[in-house]
Motif scaffolding. Structure first.
Motif, short mmCIF file in Angstrom:
data_model
loop_
_atom_site.label_atom_id
_atom_site.label_comp_id
_atom_site.label_asym_id
_atom_site.label_seq_id
_atom_site.Cartn_x
_atom_site.Cartn_y
_atom_site.Cartn_z
N LYS A 1 7.06 -2.55 6.92
CA LYS A 1 7.60 -3.87 6.53
C LYS A 1 7.48 -4.86 7.69
O LYS A 1 7.17 -6.03 7.48
N TYR B 1 13.06 6.48 7.83
CA TYR B 1 13.44 5.08 8.02
C TYR B 1 12.47 4.32 8.94
O TYR B 1 11.98 3.23 8.59
N ILE C 1 6.83 0.14 -1.23
CA ILE C 1 7.54 1.36 -0.82
C ILE C 1 8.61 1.73 -1.84
O ILE C 1 9.55 0.96 -2.09
N SER D 1 11.41 4.58 -2.23
CA SER D 1 12.06 5.63 -1.45
C SER D 1 13.00 6.45 -2.32
O SER D 1 13.69 5.90 -3.19
N LEU E 1 8.35 7.44 -0.15
CA LEU E 1 8.99 8.12 0.97
C LEU E 1 10.11 8.98 0.42
O LEU E 1 10.97 8.48 -0.33
N SER F 1 12.92 -0.88 1.60
CA SER F 1 12.25 -0.30 0.43
C SER F 1 12.16 -1.34 -0.70
O SER F 1 13.03 -2.18 -0.83
N LYS G 1 9.41 4.74 9.56
CA LYS G 1 8.08 4.57 8.94
C LYS G 1 8.11 3.37 7.99
O LYS G 1 7.23 2.51 8.02
N ALA G 2 9.16 3.31 7.16
CA ALA G 2 9.29 2.18 6.23
C ALA G 2 9.48 0.88 7.01
O ALA G 2 8.87 -0.15 6.70
N LYS G 3 10.28 0.94 8.07
CA LYS G 3 10.55 -0.27 8.86
C LYS G 3 9.25 -0.78 9.50
O LYS G 3 8.98 -1.99 9.50
#
Ligand code: FAD
Ligand code: NAD
Ligand code: FES
Length: 280
Positions: free
Chosen positions: A121, A114, A129, A131, A103, A151, A116-118
């Motif tokens: 997870k 943010y 991930i 970042s 990312l 991340s 998308k990563a959250k």
């Protein structure tokens, strides 16, 4: 009317609002956005849904004060209300089910990466991930702790070298690829020149790269054509077909030209705003 429940100043020009918007929060997905209007005569501007809490009925937005409307928004405080807060709009991001995702967030573009990563997870997907987040200088860097928490690895970059890697996020990405990082795909969000540079970095490696485009938008529902972009030789409306697209297929020259179409008008409106003149 949509009440502001919390306000944080992330940098001197970047603000975070937690807004009471239960119907938007109920349907929101990572990658989507809202369109707001601050006042009756105000313009409509799109902002990414940075976070949402379905139980509390809240939506978090992060915005940089770059012109008239974002400056008007920035003047609001806790307890104030936003006139219109329409969404969720756009398609949810297609996130990988497995593999190694990189990312890349530039400036205020960290806010859209943010969620998308959250989401990845929270879903407990077996996705690693990495970042890379960047800003012009350390004082303009946003959401570093939040990004660290979602991340597996986080790299911080600044253009002036005041924190982390000294250089652009795209340069850090190249360094990681060349040192054998073996990413399966990349998602890059930020200013157009940053997304374009990221796409040109990954192109020679044939590395799939998604970008989240930010053309001028008006209605946000595919009716006005303002957000028209060319992707893979086809016309797409960013508000309903995006905002995420395959970055290697985007006609960047056209997209950047269209984004600069109203610079003169924006300057006039911004001047009226700072000197207390009429509405846009
Ligand atoms: P202006 O002086 O009007 O414009 C300043 C800059 O913003 C110019 O580059 C201009 O081309 C661009 N812009 C102006 N009007 C629009 C518009 N209606 N739509 C898109 N761009 C416009 N910014 C954030 O700070 N945080 C976000 O989370 C965020 N998410 C976005 C998500 C999407 C899907 C899109 C399309 C844009 C997003 N933006 C985000 C950009 C934000 O919409 C613009 O910064 C904002 O519209 C500027 O309005 P202004 O009146 O303050 O500035
Ligand atoms: P900025 O100009 O400070 O740049 C942020 C980072 O992007 C830099 O630190 C650098 O790492 C990278 N970068 C910038 N220019 C680059 C280049 N030419 N080559 C390689 N890397 C480069 O960014 P900012 O002031 O925070 O950005 C604001 C812009 O981002 C606004 O125009 C806004 O519309 C846009 N934005 C886009 C989205 C989106 O969804 N794509 C969301 C929010 C904001
Ligand atoms: Fe009008 Fe997309 S904003 S068609």
């Amino acid at each position: 009317m949509y009440r502001i429940l919390e306000k944080r100043e992330l940098t001197p020009v970047t603000k975070l609002f937690v807004v009471e918007a239960p119907l938007v929060a109920a349907k929101a997905m990572a990658g989507q956005f809202i369109i707001i209007r601050v006042s009756e005569a105000g313009e409509r501007i799109p902002l990414t849904i940075t976070d949402f809490d379905r139980e509390k009925g809240t939506v978090t937005i992060v915005f940089q004060e770059v012109g008239k409307t974002t400056k008007m928004l920035g003047k609001l405080g806790v307890g104030d209300k936003i006139l219109d807060f329409v969404g969720p709009l756009g398609l949810p991001a297609e996130l990988p089910e497995k593999g190694h995702l990189c990312l890349v967030g530039g400036g205020v573009g960290v806010a859209p990466i943010y969620p998308k990563a959250k989401a990845i997870k929270q879903d407990r997907r077996p996705v690693r991930i990495t970042s890379i987040i960047g800003a012009r200088s350390a004082d303009l860097l946003i959401l570093e702790q939040e990004m660290r928490s979602v991340s597996d690895e986080l790299y911080v970059c600044t253009d002036d070298g005041s924190k982390g890697f000294h250089g652009f996020v795209s340069q850090k990405l190249k360094e990681l690829i060349d040192s054998g990082a073996a990413f399966d795909e990349v998602i890059a969000v930020g200013p157009m020149p940053m997304m374009r540079a990221t796409v040109e970095t990954t192109r020679p490696y044939g590395l799939k790269t998604w970008v989240s485009l930010n053309p001028i938008m008006v209605d946000g529902t595919g009716m006005c054509g303002a957000c028209r972009v060319s992707v893979g030789g086809q016309t797409k409306f960013c508000c309903v077909d995006g905002p995420m697209f395959d970055g290697h297929q985007v006609d960047w020259t056209e997209a950047m030209r269209r984004n600069a179409m109203y610079v003169a008008e924006e300057k006039i409106a911004d001047h009226q705003c700072t000197c207390g003149g009429g509405s846009k």
